[in-house]
Design a protein around this motif. Sequence first.
Motif, short mmCIF file in Angstrom:
data_model
loop_
_atom_site.label_atom_id
_atom_site.label_comp_id
_atom_site.label_asym_id
_atom_site.label_seq_id
_atom_site.Cartn_x
_atom_site.Cartn_y
_atom_site.Cartn_z
N GLU A 102 0.83 -1.21 0.00
CA GLU A 102 0.00 0.00 0.00
C GLU A 102 0.87 1.26 0.00
O GLU A 102 0.62 2.20 -0.75
CB GLU A 102 -0.93 0.01 1.20
N ARG A 103 1.90 1.25 0.83
CA ARG A 103 2.78 2.41 0.89
C ARG A 103 3.50 2.63 -0.43
O ARG A 103 3.65 3.76 -0.89
CB ARG A 103 3.79 2.23 2.02
N ILE A 104 3.93 1.55 -1.05
CA ILE A 104 4.60 1.65 -2.35
C ILE A 104 3.62 2.15 -3.40
O ILE A 104 3.97 2.96 -4.26
CB ILE A 104 5.21 0.28 -2.75
N GLY A 105 2.37 1.72 -3.32
CA GLY A 105 1.34 2.20 -4.24
C GLY A 105 1.15 3.71 -4.13
O GLY A 105 0.98 4.40 -5.14
N CYS A 106 1.19 4.23 -2.92
CA CYS A 106 1.07 5.69 -2.72
C CYS A 106 2.24 6.42 -3.36
O CYS A 106 2.06 7.48 -3.98
CB CYS A 106 0.98 6.02 -1.23
N LEU A 107 3.44 5.87 -3.22
CA LEU A 107 4.62 6.50 -3.83
C LEU A 107 4.55 6.43 -5.35
O LEU A 107 4.98 7.34 -6.04
CB LEU A 107 5.90 5.83 -3.32
N PHE A 108 3.98 5.35 -5.87
CA PHE A 108 3.80 5.22 -7.32
C PHE A 108 2.83 6.30 -7.81
O PHE A 108 3.11 6.99 -8.80
CB PHE A 108 3.25 3.82 -7.65
N ASP A 109 1.72 6.46 -7.10
CA ASP A 109 0.74 7.49 -7.48
C ASP A 109 1.35 8.88 -7.40
O ASP A 109 1.10 9.73 -8.25
CB ASP A 109 -0.49 7.41 -6.57
N ARG A 110 2.16 9.11 -6.38
CA ARG A 110 2.79 10.42 -6.22
C ARG A 110 3.75 10.71 -7.37
O ARG A 110 3.82 11.84 -7.87
CB ARG A 110 3.50 10.48 -4.87
N ALA A 111 4.49 9.70 -7.81
CA ALA A 111 5.39 9.87 -8.96
C ALA A 111 4.61 10.26 -10.20
O ALA A 111 5.04 11.13 -10.96
CB ALA A 111 6.19 8.59 -9.20
N THR A 112 3.46 9.66 -10.38
CA THR A 112 2.61 10.00 -11.53
C THR A 112 2.17 11.46 -11.45
O THR A 112 2.23 12.19 -12.44
CB THR A 112 1.39 9.06 -11.59
N GLU A 113 1.75 11.90 -10.27
CA GLU A 113 1.36 13.31 -10.08
C GLU A 113 2.52 14.24 -10.40
O GLU A 113 2.35 15.25 -11.09
CB GLU A 113 0.94 13.56 -8.63
N LEU A 114 3.70 13.92 -9.89
CA LEU A 114 4.85 14.79 -10.06
C LEU A 114 5.39 14.78 -11.48
O LEU A 114 6.15 15.66 -11.87
CB LEU A 114 5.96 14.41 -9.07
#
Length: 167
Positions: free
Chosen positions: A48-60
């Motif tokens: 789950e934590r890695i998924g959040c970082l993946f989503d954040r990379a997409t945003e950035l």
Amino acid sequence: MSAASEAIARDGAEASLEAIARSAGVGSATLHRHFPSRWSLMEAVFAERIGCLFDRATELGAAPDALDGLTTWLREVAVYSTTTRGLAASLLNAPAEESETCQSHLVAAGEPLRRRAVDAGAVRRDVTTADLLTLVNAISLAAQQSGPQEAERLVTMALEGVLARSG
């Protein structure tokens, strides 16, 4: 998963698998049937934590400045890894034979950010996403006692070495 999450939060990457099984009310064999290795259990806990970082990379990826997008994401990975006991150790020490690793997911998330920064001339071409994550996770592991602010500071300082230099 709840028992594993609690044990890893308390004891880090070396949490006792037997204690996790007992806490979950199952036998060791049942735990190993669902999670054949320590690393597969760690990955499930951190998914789950890695998924959040993946989503954040997409945003950035849409950030106006490519270097800012990459460095912001790397600092956030450092903070996450510093404050999530066991994550940095898991990312740095996962066995090569583990095919679906947290590290490979983070590399996939960060690669578009790195490539965009390279294309903008802001990051050296020979720097890989895996290099950046190894650097960030080593800093996170070293900064676990001093905290996320120290991890951010050290990541910012270390990134000076990966910036493209003119001339």
